[in-house]
Design a protein around this motif. Structure first.
Motif, PDB file in Angstrom:
ATOM      1  N   GLY A   1     -14.116   8.610   3.386  1.00  0.00           N
ATOM      2  CA  GLY A   1     -14.662   9.648   4.368  1.00  0.00           C
ATOM      3  C   GLY A   1     -13.522  10.062   5.295  1.00  0.00           C
ATOM      4  N   ASP A   2     -12.365   9.886   5.021  1.00  0.00           N
ATOM      5  CA  ASP A   2     -11.144  10.338   5.780  1.00  0.00           C
ATOM      6  C   ASP A   2     -10.035  10.730   4.997  1.00  0.00           C
ATOM      7  OD1 ASP A   2      -9.108  10.894   7.448  1.00  0.00           O
ATOM      8  OD2 ASP A   2      -9.408   9.253   8.480  1.00  0.00           O
ATOM      9  N   ALA A   3      -9.614  11.975   5.011  1.00  0.00           N
ATOM     10  CA  ALA A   3      -8.657  12.649   4.322  1.00  0.00           C
ATOM     11  C   ALA A   3      -7.283  11.620   4.207  1.00  0.00           C
ATOM     12  CB  ALA A   3      -8.439  14.051   4.289  1.00  0.00           C
ATOM     13  N   ASP A   4      -7.074  11.248   5.467  1.00  0.00           N
ATOM     14  CA  ASP A   4      -5.891  10.506   5.685  1.00  0.00           C
ATOM     15  C   ASP A   4      -6.103   8.662   5.549  1.00  0.00           C
ATOM     16  OD1 ASP A   4      -4.112  12.607   6.054  1.00  0.00           O
ATOM     17  OD2 ASP A   4      -4.872  12.739   8.060  1.00  0.00           O
ATOM     18  N   CYS A   5      -5.751   8.210   4.316  1.00  0.00           N
ATOM     19  CA  CYS A   5      -5.933   6.814   4.194  1.00  0.00           C
ATOM     20  C   CYS A   5      -4.925   6.266   3.455  1.00  0.00           C
ATOM     21  CB  CYS A   5      -7.372   6.586   3.776  1.00  0.00           C
ATOM     22  SG  CYS A   5      -7.527   6.846   1.964  1.00  0.00           S
TER      23      CYS A   5
ATOM     24  N   ALA B   1       0.694  -1.265  -0.041  1.00  0.00           N
ATOM     25  CA  ALA B   1      -0.009   0.033  -0.037  1.00  0.00           C
ATOM     26  C   ALA B   1       1.097   1.354  -0.079  1.00  0.00           C
ATOM     27  CB  ALA B   1      -0.989  -0.208   1.169  1.00  0.00           C
ATOM     28  N   GLY B   2       0.416   2.384  -0.459  1.00  0.00           N
ATOM     29  CA  GLY B   2       0.982   3.604  -0.537  1.00  0.00           C
ATOM     30  C   GLY B   2      -0.146   4.630   0.227  1.00  0.00           C
ATOM     31  N   GLY B   3       0.152   5.871   0.351  1.00  0.00           N
ATOM     32  CA  GLY B   3      -0.679   6.869   1.112  1.00  0.00           C
ATOM     33  C   GLY B   3      -1.477   7.393  -0.183  1.00  0.00           C
ATOM     34  N   GLY B   4      -2.912   7.451   0.101  1.00  0.00           N
ATOM     35  CA  GLY B   4      -4.118   7.704  -0.922  1.00  0.00           C
ATOM     36  C   GLY B   4      -3.916   9.219  -0.941  1.00  0.00           C
ATOM     37  N   ASP B   5      -4.282   9.894  -2.151  1.00  0.00           N
ATOM     38  CA  ASP B   5      -4.535  11.165  -2.509  1.00  0.00           C
ATOM     39  C   ASP B   5      -5.807  11.686  -1.356  1.00  0.00           C
ATOM     40  OD1 ASP B   5      -4.434  13.470  -4.325  1.00  0.00           O
ATOM     41  OD2 ASP B   5      -6.637  13.092  -4.241  1.00  0.00           O
ATOM     42  N   SER B   6      -5.464  12.540  -0.833  1.00  0.00           N
ATOM     43  CA  SER B   6      -6.463  13.127   0.216  1.00  0.00           C
ATOM     44  C   SER B   6      -7.959  13.268  -0.223  1.00  0.00           C
ATOM     45  CB  SER B   6      -5.996  14.290   0.953  1.00  0.00           C
ATOM     46  OG  SER B   6      -5.946  15.341  -0.170  1.00  0.00           O
TER      47      SER B   6
ATOM     48  N   CYS C   1       7.872  15.149  -5.598  1.00  0.00           N
ATOM     49  CA  CYS C   1       7.628  16.695  -5.449  1.00  0.00           C
ATOM     50  C   CYS C   1       5.889  16.789  -5.793  1.00  0.00           C
ATOM     51  CB  CYS C   1       8.158  17.316  -6.422  1.00  0.00           C
ATOM     52  SG  CYS C   1       9.883  17.557  -6.239  1.00  0.00           S
ATOM     53  N   GLU C   2       5.197  17.537  -4.920  1.00  0.00           N
ATOM     54  CA  GLU C   2       3.800  17.844  -5.093  1.00  0.00           C
ATOM     55  C   GLU C   2       3.588  19.350  -4.807  1.00  0.00           C
ATOM     56  OE1 GLU C   2      -0.361  16.461  -2.662  1.00  0.00           O
ATOM     57  OE2 GLU C   2       1.489  15.491  -2.229  1.00  0.00           O
TER      58      GLU C   2
END
Length: 910
Positions: A614-618, A601-606, A832-833
């Protein structure tokens, strides 16, 4: 000239003693291959030749003494008794002699090489019971560390999970080496996934054998080498052994500090408090008992070994219980061995190691490329930051992954084998065996370092975002889930097989004495492979199977193998062993859910996380394929693999050997695109072994290998994790040296000083990677050190209260873990984002996953003492005595080597 009665007496005594000495073998092979009785007549008629081949017999014939000392002749020629025989019947004298000394491997696959390597036509090593007793290794990997041509890169403190390489092969999971116990493969599923996840304890092994050159009689995975551990034989002497040991491992205090950048050019700075780990001396224990008893024609073996040892991380604890039993029966013209083993692993162990993610800062840039260019200049000023974080953290995994102690591994392994030997006559042996195995290994671990599930009920389930491009074809799906989520990897491997081998010795074919061996084998294998995600905050434990499936495949294979080889006595001192091996297999795969590298897994787009979960951090896994098309797929391959080896023994107590064979290595098929090409190698080697110089044993060999369709652990095409790639062609060249010098032959007495050393140079490079889309030609192969060496100095007392003491320096050279040969300190992915128009936030992600692993010298020592003639002995041994903190490997991050460990124990044999 001998009389007929004298010849008869000598022949009977030689058969009873299982004569297999070089002089007797050479004399027999020099005769034309005729019927048994005419061979005796030829000796009588050609008295001068007989006298020349056996000068002791000449002296006896000339002596006027009425009773020439035939027993002395037999005693001088008889080889030392095998303490762990593979044959039991009194009719096995001929088979035993050929298994004791020959240019080719024994027909019974329980033994890999002859007991006496004089005249053997390949590079090989036999770690005898005496060697194992003196070295006191804690596991098979440690025992093999002093074998030339072998590379050890341990993955766990107990060395259960592979880590053995031969010559230029990678050590990860021992995937390219055929690993066996009593000729029964330890690799999980040779045709589907040849990884090693459990190798039995050294306590129940009587010897360990290695072939590093030409081999026709064993395969697949025979490009680089074959390793075989021999269990306690029921045909050996009666004995009962009890042993135990306690160890202390130094896990040094560590600290971890997160790093965050503040702006262009400033680079990463400490962010937040420093987390310290506790200093601890961790206790390890192991225990063992076995008995071997015989009554009449029946012998039995019962063995139990257990252990609870400290691993390389503070969270790593390795526990196992291992049971082994065997029953042997000796018939008049045949023998039979039925054996079985069961092992249970319950470990706190995982593959998540240290990754140094750190922010480089915010950059004003016109576009993302410009931001990355600025960030790269900053990153160049902080080469090795992730490695410095790792070395500062030492063995403290809880410093950067507080909940990593929840990660567990559960393995249950059963293997069984029946081996029957039929002796049709002294020159003809038929070996038949049936074998089967069942291996379950379930792993439960956190999805990310930051996961901290609390075990509360009612957590949110994973949410699938399913894209349906066509009816019935669900592809390109994603799954979103909470950061405090665990997942399970459930794999089960099964196999069953049967094999028949035959040996026909002393056949006169085309005017040459030949010993022919042939065999055919059928094997069925299957494996199930399912990954699933639990609820957020749910702690997954052994036995849990409910959850959202993110990977699900089943594979099976039907394989037929056959070989034919013959040992041709071209001249008295020259043997040639040509042969050919055939491998055919068909593999089927059923696909239910497919993902890249089984769904790391990787960090999902907020925004996506908020919309779907339903949560910006997933966390997110993308690229899932549900109900893939095709749902089933298959392929089959056939290979004819010829080879030829030779052995020349015309020099005094020296064997010159060499040969060529075409070998085959299987691959990991979990994520390979079907059909799959097998790794085929053209393998050459030449060398010599000698005891011609008093007090000195010596072996040297050179090797060269050309490999087509070489499979390796790749990063170039892995979106989120290491995967497997194939290069069109790879090449490996090198040489290996071994020597041992003893003082006793020069000084006499019972005290012996000795020096033992081995060294290997192995240069493996990519020759053609045009199929990969990127050019890595000329780069070194991943996981292959250039140099490996070991030097041991010791002293031993061989009489009275026998004792020995020695110290060993081992050297493992540097190696790369990726095909790009990323240099030390430069691993990781720059991301870079855009935070706002013209401003980008840049960071290094997963620093330390790829790159160079530095070389390391380690010091170990041991002392053993027999307490008189009581059968009791004690030992003390230490590893990494200088307590060096070093990178052992980079696999899902950097992993440390085991800290200073000291063991003390006893053994009582009666």
């Amino acid at each position: 000239m001998f009389s007929q009665s004298k010849l008869t007496r000598v022949a009977l005594m030689a058969g009873a003693a299982c004569i297999g000495s070089a002089s007797a073998g050479a004399q027999q092979a020099a005769q034309p291959a005729q019927q048994a009785l005419p061979d005796v007549e030829v000796v009588q008629k050609k008295a001068p030749a007989a006298k020349k081949a056996a000068p002791v017999a000449k002296k006896q014939a000339a002596s006027p003494a009425p009773q020439p000392p035939e027993p002395d002749v037999v005693e001088q020629q008889a080889p030392p008794a095998d303490p762990n025989p593979i044959y039991g019947s009194p009719a096995s004298a001929g088979a035993t002699a050929r298994a004791t000394q020959s240019a080719q491997t024994p027909v019974n696959p329980t033994a890999l090489i002859p007991t006496n390597l004089d005249g053997f036509a390949s590079a090989a090593t036999n770690l005898t019971p005496e060697v194992l007793q003196q070295n006191q290794p804690r596991n098979v990997n440690e025992a093999l560390s002093r074998v030339p041509g072998v590379i050890i890169i341990n993955d766990d403190g107990a060395a259960h999970h592979g880590g053995v390489a031969v010559r230029g092969s990678p050590a990860r999971r021992s995937r390219k080496v055929l690993v066996m116990e009593d000729g029964h493969a330890v690799n999980l599923a040779l045709w589907l996934d040849p990884s090693v996840h459990y190798w039995g304890p050294i306590d129940r092994f009587e010897s360990v054998e290695v072939i590093r050159g030409t081999v026709i009689t064993h395969g697949p995975n025979n490009n680089f080498g074959v390793v075989n551990a021999r269990n306690i034989s029921p045909f050996g002497p009666n004995e009962t052994v009890i042993s135990s040991a306690i160890g202390v491992t130094k896990s040094r205090a560590g600290s971890f500090t997160a790093f965050e950048g503040d702006g262009p050019g400033s680079g990463p700075e400490p962010d937040g408090p420093t987390i310290f780990g506790s200093s601890d001396n961790d206790i390890s224990m192991r225990w063992h008992t076995h008995t071997r008893q015989s009554v009449g024609n029946v012998g039995i073996v019962a063995s139990y070994t257990g252990g609870n040892t400290q691993g390389v991380w503070d969270t790593e604890r390795l526990r196992f219980n291992d049971f082994y039993g065997a029953i042997g029966w000796k018939g008049v013209s045949s023998d039979l061995v039925v054996s079985s083993s069961y092992a249970r692993q319950r470990d706190n162990y995982d593959e998540q190691n240290f990754l140094g993610n750190y922010e480089l800062g915010d950059f004003n840039a016109v576009d993302e490329d410009d931001a990355e260019a600025q960030a790269e200049q900053v990153a160049e000023q902080f080469i090795g930051l992730a490695e410095r974080q790792f070395l500062t953290g030492k063995h403290c995994k809880t410093c950067f992954a507080p909940s990593s102690g929840l990660n567990t591994y559960a393995g249950d392994i059963w293997r069984g084998q029946i081996v029957h030997n039929a002796y049709l006559d002294d020159d003809t042996t038929i070996t038949t065996r049936f074998y089967a195995g069942h291996h379950t290994r379930d792993r439960y671990q956190l999805m990310s370092y930051g996961s901290e599930p609390d075990g509360s009920a009612g957590g949110l389930p994973p949410v699938f975002d399913v894209d349906v491009p066509a009816p019935g074809d669900l592809e390109d799906s994603s799954v979103y889930f909470g950061e405090n989520t665990m997942f399970g990897r459930l794999r089960t491997f099964r196999h069953v097989g049967a094999e028949v081998r035959g040996e026909w010795a002393n056949r006169n074919i085309l005017g040459f004495n030949q010993t022919i061996q042939a065999g055919v084998r059928y094997e069925y294998q299957d494996m199930t492979n399912r990954n699933f995600i639990g609820l957020e905050d749910e702690i997954l434990k052994e036995g849990d199977k409910a959850g959202a499936t993110i990977f699900d495949r089943e594979l099976d294979s039907n394989a037929v193998s056959a070989f034919l080889q013959t040992n041709v006595k071209v001249a008295r001192d020259f043997n040639v062993v040509p042969g050919i091996r055939f491998e055919y297999y068909e593999t089927n795969r059923r696909n239910r859910v497919v993902a890249r590298e089984e769904s790391e897994a990787g960090g999902g787009d907020s925004a996506d996380c908020l919309a779907n979960y339903g949560d910006a951090d997933c966390l997110e896994i993308d690229g899932l394929v549900l109900n893939p098309n095709p749902a089933t797929e298959s392929f089959d391959n056939f290979h004819a693999l010829p080879g030829v080896a030779f052995a020349y023994t015309g020099l005094h107590r020296t064997t010159v050997f060499g040969g060529y064979h075409r070998g085959m290595s299987t691959g990991v098929l979990r994520n390979e695109d079907f059909p799959v090409k097998d790794e085929i190698g053209d393998n050459f080697n030449i060398g010599l072994r000698s005891t011609a110089i008093r007090g000195l044993d010596f072996e040297a060999s050179a090797f060269h290998q050309r490999l087509q369709d070489y499979q390796f652990g790749a990063t170039f095409n892995a979106a989120v994790d290491r995967s497997f790639g194939r290069a069109n062609e790879a090449e490996i060249s090198g040489f290996e040296l071994y020597s041992r010098l003893n003082s006793q032959p020069f000084t006499g007495g019972s005290l012996n000083l000795f020096a033992e050393g081995n060294y290997m140079y192995s240069r493996g490079i990519f020759k053609d990677t045009s199929n990969l889309g990127e050019d890595f030609s000329g780069n070194r192969l991943p996981e292959v050190p250039l140099h490996v060496a070991a030097l041991t100095l010791g002293i031993e007392q061989k009489r009275g209260w026998r004792w020995d003491a020695s110290m060993t320096w081992t050297y493992r050279g540097s190696f790369f873990t990726d095909e790009a040969n990323t240099r030390y300190g430069m691993g990781g992915e720059l991301e870079c984002e855009e935070e706002s128009p013209g401003q980008y936030e840049c960071e290094i992600e997963e620093a330390g996953e790829d790159g160079e692993v530095p070389s390391i010298w380690l010091l170990s020592a041991r002392f053993n003492m027999d307490i008189g003639e009581t059968g009791a002995s004690i030992f003390i041994a230490g590893d990494n005595l200088l307590d060096k903190m070093y990178i052992s490997d980079r696999e899902d991050g950097m992993k440390p080597g085991l800290g200073r460990t000291v063991w003390a124990g006893f053994k009582y044999k009666f």
